[in-house]
Design an enzyme around this catalytic site. Sequence first.
Site, short mmCIF file in Angstrom:
data_model
loop_
_atom_site.label_atom_id
_atom_site.label_comp_id
_atom_site.label_asym_id
_atom_site.label_seq_id
_atom_site.Cartn_x
_atom_site.Cartn_y
_atom_site.Cartn_z
N HIS A 42 -4.72 -0.97 -5.97
CA HIS A 42 -5.15 0.18 -5.19
C HIS A 42 -5.86 1.14 -6.14
CE1 HIS A 42 -1.87 -1.60 -2.82
NE2 HIS A 42 -2.68 -1.30 -1.82
N ASP A 95 -2.14 -7.41 -5.58
CA ASP A 95 -2.71 -6.20 -5.01
C ASP A 95 -3.19 -5.24 -6.09
OD1 ASP A 95 -2.95 -6.08 -2.28
OD2 ASP A 95 -0.87 -5.53 -1.94
N LYS A 153 -14.05 -3.35 5.79
CA LYS A 153 -13.57 -4.21 4.72
C LYS A 153 -14.55 -5.33 4.42
CE LYS A 153 -10.88 -7.31 7.72
NZ LYS A 153 -9.57 -7.94 7.97
N HIS A 170 -8.33 -0.70 -1.27
CA HIS A 170 -7.31 -1.75 -1.28
C HIS A 170 -8.01 -3.03 -1.72
CE1 HIS A 170 -4.65 0.62 1.57
NE2 HIS A 170 -5.83 1.18 1.79
N GLN A 194 1.51 -10.88 -3.67
CA GLN A 194 0.11 -10.50 -3.60
C GLN A 194 -0.35 -9.91 -4.94
OE1 GLN A 194 0.13 -7.85 -0.07
NE2 GLN A 194 -1.24 -9.34 0.86
N ARG A 253 6.90 -11.05 5.47
CA ARG A 253 6.38 -10.90 6.82
C ARG A 253 6.98 -11.97 7.71
NH1 ARG A 253 -0.09 -10.07 5.40
NH2 ARG A 253 0.21 -8.34 3.94
N CYS A 307 0.80 -1.24 0.00
CA CYS A 307 0.00 0.00 0.00
C CYS A 307 0.83 1.29 0.00
CB CYS A 307 -0.96 0.01 1.18
SG CYS A 307 -1.64 -1.59 1.62
#
Length: 644
Positions: free
Chosen positions: A385, A383, A465, A511, A381, A363, A334
């Site tokens: 945005h 991802d 979310k 997101h 990921q 992580r 992000c």
Amino acid sequence: MPQITLPDGRQIQYAAPITAHQVALDISLGLAKATLAAQVNGVLVDSQTGIESDASVRLITTKDPEGLDILRHSCAHLLAMAVKSLHPTAQATIGPVIDDGYYYDFAFERSFTPDDLLEIEQRMRELAAANLPIQRRTLARDQAIELFLAKGEHYKAQLIQDIPADEVLSLYQQGEFEDLCRGPHLPRTGLIEHFKLMRVAGAYWRGDAKNAMLQRIYGTCWADQKSLKAHLHRLEEAAKRDHRKLGTQLDLFHFDECAPGAVFWHPKGWTLFQQLISFMRQQQNDAGYVEVNTPDVMDRGLWELSGHWMNYRDHMFTTTTEDERIFALKPMNCPGAVALYARGIRSYRELPLRMAEFGKVHRYEPSGALHGLMRVRHFTQDDAHIFCTQAQMQQECAQTIQLIFNIYRQFGFTEIKVKLSTRPENRIGSDENWDVLEGALHGALASQNIAYQINPGEGAFYGPKLEFVLCDAIGRHWQCGTLQVDLNLPERFDISFINEHNERERPVMLHRALFGSLERFIGILIEHYSGILPLWLAPVQIVVLSISEAQAEYAKTVFRLLKQAGFRAKLDVRNEKIGVKIREHTLQKVPYLVVLGEREMAESQLTLRSQAGENLGSFSHAEAIEQLRSLSKIVPIDAEVLGG
């Protein structure tokens, strides 16, 4: 003189205090036998709890989710009672309900063995058959500590010491066994019939590796024998589909202690990985996304600005350079996306701006939590945005939800549950902002006529979310995709766009991830399909087999034609019996085999055989290619059939 109001609106007046059991008995004997507990004015209580004033009452049976949880919680107490009965020196700690069952942690001087589990389970059955009443009482905190210390239950005493001094504690007793518990519980042990102990594992006291190692006994419990049998069958089927076992068998990937929690992708596994990326890239391109890429390592200052340094520091891998600058491997994509957006001045004409990234994140997960592809430390990921105006927000949410559903269905996932997590107690932003954000998600789901479950207070600290939960071929549920709406990061990074009035305005940030983690999604797919991936996704789609050496050159010609047509094909012209070759490639879950013998070579044809062993017939080269192209189209697939 309490007046009891039932869920159907019926009211019953009583002349004296009453219990839920007595209410059930007044309705029918069968209901009284089935009643496990009750919900009184929205609070779960034991069926024998007194009701002294007017109340709304819902009787809880095993048909209710709460009923099954109560049954399992009582079974956890039965397990602890059995262990203490057989091994008096064992100390009981905690025993919560989990998905499909429960566990209880014990401190004991030696390891429990499989034979111990059999003995403990038999003792549980004896105690259940005794139909012992389960009774609740309350004690002050100091009295409870004194009671458990006198019994040698030091872990229980530690638990109580952390409870506020003025709080009255409840204890539940069955026979000579008494345990600390909030409850509620069953009225008697005889209601616990359909259960099984599953396994023993290690667990640190309070989940902290610095504390003592305990032994965790897992069990399962169900309302009837049919449900228990079905659950055990699912577990057997899940073991056959284990992606770690199939990953080795199919030569897809492996793990090594030189890089704990990171995947070593083999050629076939990496081909599968790239197929997923290509698929998603095309889907996103068609949906108006642009693809970007951000650095894997970024300065601590960025993570402080985003809030991750304060909230996520323990999960981040960091390094310090010679000039004392601290950098972190990104745990999330992000902040990088915001940094991209912030480059230059943005106009409302550019919005919505949908930026997708196949971003590698790192992580730190405890070593005990790592589990094949399902829980790793280094993963990718899918991802995206989306930066948009508040007026565009609900429509963008609706389009994202539609994209998520369409993509999942192309993998054969037709049962998709949606959960909406709303504002938590600890949050940032005004209630007005939260009303807008939550309203956008509610409205987007309503516009698609999608049913959803609300998880009150489970949202992130910066925004609500949606979670998308998939049901696989054997009925297991996997939380994969997420959609979050956020006004926090735009404010923290002070990003804006110039609106139609030539004024700065704050964008909303969405997101979005569909696969979530590509590694985990691949693990789910392997288990969903039992390794038999659909033709379009399979790393090796077709293997060309010669029956004898005489067809070797013809097999090479067919192989080249299939490769030129764009198929991921392999050639097997070994001097080996055709039955052996068919078996080997069938075990490798190859979707289709091309078998070439004297007749096929003489007639310039080929015979197609499916992974299931079905002979699809003989085809000319052009017909075979057309047939395979038709079979490789991405369409929703019945995974239960494919998975066996």
